[in-house]
Design a protein around this motif. Structure first.
Motif, PDB file in Angstrom:
ATOM      1  N   ALA A 153      62.747  -6.814  80.085  1.00  0.00           N
ATOM      2  CA  ALA A 153      63.542  -5.606  79.923  1.00  0.00           C
ATOM      3  C   ALA A 153      64.238  -5.252  81.236  1.00  0.00           C
ATOM      4  CB  ALA A 153      62.661  -4.455  79.457  1.00  0.00           C
ATOM      5  N   ALA A 154      65.425  -4.666  81.094  1.00  0.00           N
ATOM      6  CA  ALA A 154      66.200  -4.259  82.259  1.00  0.00           C
ATOM      7  C   ALA A 154      66.809  -2.893  81.974  1.00  0.00           C
ATOM      8  CB  ALA A 154      67.287  -5.282  82.560  1.00  0.00           C
ATOM      9  N   GLN A 155      67.299  -2.273  83.027  1.00  0.00           N
ATOM     10  CA  GLN A 155      67.921  -0.966  82.879  1.00  0.00           C
ATOM     11  C   GLN A 155      69.419  -1.094  83.088  1.00  0.00           C
ATOM     12  OE1 GLN A 155      66.355   2.130  85.369  1.00  0.00           O
ATOM     13  NE2 GLN A 155      67.179   3.748  84.062  1.00  0.00           N
ATOM     14  N   ALA A 156      70.179  -0.516  82.155  1.00  0.00           N
ATOM     15  CA  ALA A 156      71.632  -0.525  82.280  1.00  0.00           C
ATOM     16  C   ALA A 156      72.055   0.375  83.422  1.00  0.00           C
ATOM     17  CB  ALA A 156      72.278  -0.063  80.979  1.00  0.00           C
ATOM     18  N   SER A 157      73.114  -0.031  84.094  1.00  0.00           N
ATOM     19  CA  SER A 157      73.688   0.772  85.172  1.00  0.00           C
ATOM     20  C   SER A 157      75.095   1.166  84.757  1.00  0.00           C
ATOM     21  CB  SER A 157      73.726  -0.025  86.478  1.00  0.00           C
ATOM     22  OG  SER A 157      74.386   0.683  87.491  1.00  0.00           O
ATOM     23  N   THR A 158      75.335   2.457  84.669  1.00  0.00           N
ATOM     24  CA  THR A 158      76.598   2.994  84.144  1.00  0.00           C
ATOM     25  C   THR A 158      76.954   2.332  82.814  1.00  0.00           C
ATOM     26  OG1 THR A 158      77.985   1.421  85.400  1.00  0.00           O
ATOM     27  CG2 THR A 158      77.449   3.527  86.455  1.00  0.00           C
ATOM     28  N   GLY A 159      75.940   2.098  82.006  1.00  0.00           N
ATOM     29  CA  GLY A 159      76.141   1.533  80.681  1.00  0.00           C
ATOM     30  C   GLY A 159      76.326   0.042  80.630  1.00  0.00           C
ATOM     31  N   ARG A 160      76.236  -0.642  81.785  1.00  0.00           N
ATOM     32  CA  ARG A 160      76.513  -2.075  81.832  1.00  0.00           C
ATOM     33  C   ARG A 160      75.225  -2.855  82.097  1.00  0.00           C
ATOM     34  NH1 ARG A 160      81.507  -3.654  81.574  1.00  0.00           N
ATOM     35  NH2 ARG A 160      81.090  -5.669  82.565  1.00  0.00           N
ATOM     36  N   PHE A 161      75.182  -4.073  81.512  1.00  0.00           N
ATOM     37  CA  PHE A 161      74.007  -4.928  81.653  1.00  0.00           C
ATOM     38  C   PHE A 161      74.416  -6.351  81.305  1.00  0.00           C
ATOM     39  CE2 PHE A 161      74.253  -2.999  77.509  1.00  0.00           C
ATOM     40  CZ  PHE A 161      73.999  -4.020  76.604  1.00  0.00           C
ATOM     41  N   SER A 162      73.537  -7.292  81.570  1.00  0.00           N
ATOM     42  CA  SER A 162      73.775  -8.697  81.249  1.00  0.00           C
ATOM     43  C   SER A 162      72.963  -9.061  80.013  1.00  0.00           C
ATOM     44  CB  SER A 162      73.365  -9.591  82.427  1.00  0.00           C
ATOM     45  OG  SER A 162      73.577 -10.947  82.113  1.00  0.00           O
ATOM     46  N   VAL A 163      73.564  -9.893  79.148  1.00  0.00           N
ATOM     47  CA  VAL A 163      72.916 -10.197  77.880  1.00  0.00           C
ATOM     48  C   VAL A 163      73.129 -11.663  77.508  1.00  0.00           C
ATOM     49  CG1 VAL A 163      74.921  -9.511  76.517  1.00  0.00           C
ATOM     50  CG2 VAL A 163      72.666  -9.424  75.482  1.00  0.00           C
ATOM     51  N   LEU A 164      72.076 -12.295  76.997  1.00  0.00           N
ATOM     52  CA  LEU A 164      72.146 -13.609  76.374  1.00  0.00           C
ATOM     53  C   LEU A 164      72.130 -13.430  74.864  1.00  0.00           C
ATOM     54  CD1 LEU A 164      69.598 -15.526  78.613  1.00  0.00           C
ATOM     55  CD2 LEU A 164      71.965 -16.273  78.216  1.00  0.00           C
ATOM     56  N   PRO A 165      72.544 -14.443  74.101  1.00  0.00           N
ATOM     57  CA  PRO A 165      72.462 -14.320  72.644  1.00  0.00           C
ATOM     58  C   PRO A 165      71.038 -14.016  72.192  1.00  0.00           C
ATOM     59  CG  PRO A 165      73.835 -16.187  73.224  1.00  0.00           C
ATOM     60  CD  PRO A 165      73.232 -15.693  74.501  1.00  0.00           C
ATOM     61  N   GLY A 166      70.893 -13.129  71.217  1.00  0.00           N
ATOM     62  CA  GLY A 166      69.595 -12.743  70.705  1.00  0.00           C
ATOM     63  C   GLY A 166      69.592 -11.305  70.249  1.00  0.00           C
ATOM     64  N   VAL A 167      68.391 -10.757  70.048  1.00  0.00           N
ATOM     65  CA  VAL A 167      68.200  -9.398  69.559  1.00  0.00           C
ATOM     66  C   VAL A 167      67.567  -8.559  70.662  1.00  0.00           C
ATOM     67  CG1 VAL A 167      67.037  -7.947  67.842  1.00  0.00           C
ATOM     68  CG2 VAL A 167      67.961 -10.178  67.180  1.00  0.00           C
ATOM     69  N   TYR A 168      68.043  -7.305  70.797  1.00  0.00           N
ATOM     70  CA  TYR A 168      67.556  -6.389  71.828  1.00  0.00           C
ATOM     71  C   TYR A 168      67.381  -5.002  71.217  1.00  0.00           C
ATOM     72  CZ  TYR A 168      69.320 -10.007  75.015  1.00  0.00           C
ATOM     73  OH  TYR A 168      69.559 -11.193  75.659  1.00  0.00           O
ATOM     74  N   VAL A 169      66.557  -4.215  71.867  1.00  0.00           N
ATOM     75  CA  VAL A 169      66.481  -2.787  71.580  1.00  0.00           C
ATOM     76  C   VAL A 169      67.053  -2.045  72.782  1.00  0.00           C
ATOM     77  CG1 VAL A 169      64.985  -0.814  71.140  1.00  0.00           C
ATOM     78  CG2 VAL A 169      64.471  -3.015  70.090  1.00  0.00           C
ATOM     79  N   LEU A 170      68.007  -1.162  72.516  1.00  0.00           N
ATOM     80  CA  LEU A 170      68.559  -0.290  73.550  1.00  0.00           C
ATOM     81  C   LEU A 170      67.945   1.097  73.342  1.00  0.00           C
ATOM     82  CD1 LEU A 170      72.363  -1.271  73.403  1.00  0.00           C
ATOM     83  CD2 LEU A 170      70.455  -2.482  74.492  1.00  0.00           C
ATOM     84  N   SER A 171      67.284   1.607  74.355  1.00  0.00           N
ATOM     85  CA  SER A 171      66.591   2.884  74.181  1.00  0.00           C
ATOM     86  C   SER A 171      66.795   3.778  75.400  1.00  0.00           C
ATOM     87  CB  SER A 171      65.093   2.663  73.950  1.00  0.00           C
ATOM     88  OG  SER A 171      64.526   1.910  75.004  1.00  0.00           O
ATOM     89  N   LYS A 172      67.024   5.047  75.139  1.00  0.00           N
ATOM     90  CA  LYS A 172      67.296   5.991  76.222  1.00  0.00           C
ATOM     91  C   LYS A 172      66.024   6.410  76.947  1.00  0.00           C
ATOM     92  CE  LYS A 172      69.503  10.443  77.173  1.00  0.00           C
ATOM     93  NZ  LYS A 172      70.272  11.578  76.604  1.00  0.00           N
ATOM     94  N   ALA A 173      64.909   6.519  76.196  1.00  0.00           N
ATOM     95  CA  ALA A 173      63.695   7.127  76.760  1.00  0.00           C
ATOM     96  C   ALA A 173      62.684   6.101  77.251  1.00  0.00           C
ATOM     97  CB  ALA A 173      63.055   8.026  75.710  1.00  0.00           C
ATOM     98  N   GLY A 174      63.134   4.926  77.644  1.00  0.00           N
ATOM     99  CA  GLY A 174      62.214   3.922  78.152  1.00  0.00           C
ATOM    100  C   GLY A 174      61.871   2.887  77.106  1.00  0.00           C
TER     101      GLY A 174
END
Length: 854
Positions: free
Chosen positions: A497-518
């Motif tokens: 897991a990583a934290q987005a910075s100003t809404g930006r992040f790096s991603v490989l093909p696959g499934v992710y959960v984006l969550s605001k509260a951790g």
């Protein structure tokens, strides 16, 4: 009192036909509106294609039904070659692998919430196109052939026998007979029958006999019969026991043999034959449709709009490409659609499915270009863009500047490209589904990178699109996530897991959960998103990626201006550097220019105007990685400045002056790209030849008006060529053009060639040119061209109702003139003329070249 059998039939028939001829869901009374595709893995060429790649066919069905569900499709046509492959010559059902796969497909589709149209008799040979010498198919289809099915009593008996047996067949995976399968809601008696409208009693008897065979099993599903193979059959259908009609639509023709270029939206404006009064109270199904030989993002939404305008309630594209074979387009050469490998076209199909559900039935939207906005949908040829911009959903086929009306209300986002909500550097599709406030499920697919024309002859050894997994930058802007949400991988093997910075992040093909509260506990997430498992992800097969380079250079550049050359460089990882080498010909030396990455896999280099002189040039592109060097297009292991360089065939362009004539038609290179009026079976490829001029020794294009021995000829015979790339190359000075010059001769005295320039919206400008049998240069001033009719080519199927195209809505008028910067096609037409009678081989033209003069 209703009998037990009738009660059971009602329980398994989930739809009904109301008094107005509308199919409705029995539980909600809502109108049925389904969208999906034909799926043909169970037999014929797709069955063999799966074998060519050593695929596990049941696993392939699992993958592909997951893709149906991921795209939001809820319709499937079961295209089953049982008449060839799962029956004997008398119509007795054979329990073999084809039937087992049909059972398995029905079971898996049912689990995904997909409703089905069952088409059990195909008529066409199951051995086409790759196994024509195979005589092993045991079925009655091979014994009788398509032509005898409606007229031969033995053939009819075999069909009746087969229909009864297959509908009574109990699916080994669901333990339900096909006649009672609730997810099968429609039966299409026979695929594309050979109609005999001249024999009304015989046609009614054929339809009724097959319908009675269905009903004799106790099956009460809605029965449909084809109308579009010959609309003259309408009367027989109306008088028969069939309850609805099926029609097909291929507005860009079939089997061009190469990818089409240009704007084809005018051909999707309307389908007037389906609005015939005699068909008004019959429900309609589109059993097959496609925009063949195209991968664009606009045609499917446009076609879905028209389907709803004519009352369609079920539309099935032909035919979905299996994930395991899509890198090679092995299934059907002229068709190409897969979620992973044709992302823009797949996104257009996702949007089209929404159009089927959201657009009201029987509402018209006008003519092009006024109909490019319909409901919450929008299409644009210029941006290759189809989009749905609604309160709850934001879907797009290409990068868009549109903004959702209320981002906080969005529940679903899917795209190819970037938008105000998602920016993405990759070239695959992505999906965002809202789980709850502050939590979204993200699904990302690999880059899909075209490396060769997918509509050429297929081969198991020829990959046409490569799926490449690279880490890509992504940005997500959603009010309930904010700028610093957690990106948590779900797919096994992806990073922590990583934290987005100003809404930006790096991603490989696959499934992710984006969550605001951790981070979240994935076990607490819903088991499914729609009909897709929350953790479910089907990656494409791991094809070996070999370095390839494609040039996107223009054919011409103007002297006195810098030349910008673009290319795509495709490899599993980016190269260290790429260099463009250019030289004047003949006899020049290569000079190198660094190419810079632009986006995705595209590179560009600028050649200063100071080193470009009028004349022809050659160029190659060299890719560097460590000690490895390779030059394209030849693939030479080295660079062109090496002492032992073996050149092969370099790419070419020309540097020209502003007043240099622009060659619009060159028979030697252009004849293979022409589209023609369809005249019988031969007309699909065109009735023409390329000969050599006895005067100049150059190739000449020989086109003649088809005339039979009785003197019959079509009212129009047209050859059409897309010239858009040439026009774009000269766009800075194209407005200075003054006319057309043609070198040609007639096949006889007092003949007429009609020459037409068509703009990208279909508006056409035409002039007749009188010719005789002597070679000469003709000049047609642009002022002589008048607004008229052009021809939509390739010619769509079925029928000829969309053959002619006039000025686009809002265009035309005597004060108007051609918009040269929008020219897309040049057309050469021969027509029945007042004057000498045409005889076979005696009326036509030979053309050596056509140029646009300045």
């Amino acid at each position: 009192m209703i009998g037990l059998a009738c009660l059971l039939a009602l329980q398994t028939q989930v739809v009904y036909l109301d008094n107005e001829g509308v199919v409705r869901w029995r539980d909600t009374r809502a109108e049925v509106a389904l969208f999906g595709a034909n799926y043909v893995l169970t037999g014929a060429s797709d069955y063999r294609a799966a074998g060519y790649v050593h695929g596990d066919r049941k696993r392939m069905i699992d993958e592909d039904m997951a893709q149906f569900a991921r795209m939001g499709w809820d319709g499937l046509r079961l295209t089953f070659w049982g008449d060839w492959e799962a029956s004997d010559s008398a119509g007795n059902l054979i329990a073999n692998d084809h039937l087992d796969l049909l059972d398995y497909l029905i079971a898996r589709a049912r689990e995904r919430g997909i409703s089905m149209l069952f088409s059990p008799i195909q008529l066409y040979s199951s051995t086409w196109p790759d196994a024509l010498a195979d005589t092993s198919p045991p079925g009655f289809g091979r014994r009788f052939g398509k032509g005898r099915m409606g007229t031969d009593s033995a053939a009819l008996a075999a069909q009746v026998n087969y229909l009864r047996q297959i509908l009574n067949h109990v699916n080994r995976y669901t333990r339900v007979a096909l006649k009672d399968e609730p997810s099968i809601i429609f039966i299409e008696l026979v695929n594309e029958p050979w109609h005999h409208p001249e024999d009304l009693p015989g046609s009614i008897h054929y339809i009724n006999t097959l319908t009675d065979a269905v009903r004799s099993t106790g099956c009460q599903k809605l029965v449909f019969y084809n109308v579009s193979q010959d609309f003259r059959i309408s009367d027989a259908i109306l008088r028969s026991k069939a309850q609805g009609i099926t029609f097909g639509w291929y507005p860009t023709g079939l089997n061009a043999g190469h990818e089409l270029q240009g704007n084809y939206l005018r051909g999707a404006d309307a389908f007037p034959d389906m609005l015939r009064p005699e068909l008004a109270r019959l429900p309609r199904i589109v059993y097959e449709f496609d925009s063949p030989d195209l991968r664009n993002g606009t045609m499917y939404p446009a076609m879905a709009r028209t389907f709803r305008t004519v009352g369609t309630q079920f539309a099935a594209m032909f035919a979905y490409d299996m994930l395991a074979t899509s890198s090679r387009n092995l299934g059907w050469q002229t068709h190409y659609l897969n979620l992973v490998y044709t992302p823009r076209k797949a996104m257009s199909a996702i949007i089209a499915a929404e159009a089927m559900r959201r657009l009201p039935r029987m509402r018209a939207y006008g003519a092009y270009p006024q109909n490019t906005r319909f409901g919450d949908f929008h299409i644009s040829h210029e941006g290759d863009l189809g989009e749905l911009v609604a309160r709850d959903a934001f879907l797009y086929t290409s990068s868009t500047t549109a903004k959702p009306p209320d981002p906080s209300a969005l529940r679903r986002i899917a795209g190819h490209g970037s938008s105000s909500t998602v920016t993405y550097e990759g070239t695959g599709i992505y999906f965002l589904d809202k789980v709850r406030p502050g939590v979204w499920r993200l699904e990302v697919y690999p880059d899909a990178v075209p490396i060769r024309d997918p509509f050429g002859p297929p081969s198991t050894d020829k990959i046409v699109t490569q799926a490449i997994s690279r880490a890509r930058a992504m940005g997500v802007v959603l009010p309930d996530l904010g700028p610093s949400f957690i990106v948590q991988p779900v797919t096994a093997g992806n990073s922590q897991a990583a934290q987005a910075s100003t809404g930006r992040f790096s991603v490989l093909p696959g499934v992710y959960v984006l969550s605001k509260a951790g981070p979240v506990d994935v076990a607490t997430m819903p088991a499914r998103t729609g009909h897709v498992g929350f953790k479910e992800y089907h990656a494409p097969p791991g094809d070996t990626v070999s370095l390839s380079v494609q040039s996107w250079a223009a054919p011409q550049y103007l002297a006195g201006q810098d030349a910008e050359l673009r290319a795509s460089v495709v490899d599993a990882t980016p190269p260290d550097s790429v260099t463009l080498f250019v030289r004047p010909t003949p006899g020049g030396f290569y000079r190198g220019f660094a190419m810079r990455p632009v986006d995705g896999y595209h590179y560009s280099a600028s050649i200063p105007s100071s080193i470009l002189q009028n004349g022809p040039y050659q160029f190659v592109i060299t890719v560097f990685r460590g000690d490895f060097t390779q030059t394209f297009p030849s693939g030479w292991r080295g660079k062109p400045t090496d002492w032992n360089y073996s050149e092969g065939t370099p790419w070419k362009f020309a540097v020209v002056g502003a007043r240099t004539p622009l060659r619009l038609f060159d028979p030697g290179g252009d004849a293979a790209r022409l589209a023609f009026t369809r005249i019988g079976d031969a007309g699909r490829r065109g009735l023409f030849r390329v000969a050599m001029s006895p005067v100049t020794g150059q190739p000449v294009f020989h086109l003649e008006l088809p005339v039979d021995t009785s003197g019959w000829s079509p009212p129009d015979y047209t050859a059409s060529l897309v010239i858009r790339d040439r026009i774009v190359a000269r766009r800075e000075t194209i407005s200075a053009a003054t006319g057309l010059r043609l070198r040609m001769r007639g096949l006889g005295a007092r003949q007429t060639l009609h020459i037409t320039l068509m703009e990208d919206d279909g508006t056409s400008w035409t002039a007749p040119v009188s010719i005789d049998s002597s070679w000469s240069e003709q000049v047609v001033s642009l002022a002589e061209l008048t607004a008229g009719r052009g021809v939509l080519l390739p010619q769509g199927f079925p029928g000829e109702w969309n053959y002619w195209v006039g000025p686009a809505d809002g265009r035309g008028g005597s004060a108007d003139r051609p918009r040269l910067e929008h020219l897309e096609r040049i057309q050469l037409s021969l027509r029945r003329e007042v004057g000498p009678a045409a005889r076979p081989g005696g009326y036509g033209v030979e053309v050596e070249w056509i140029t646009l003069a300045f």
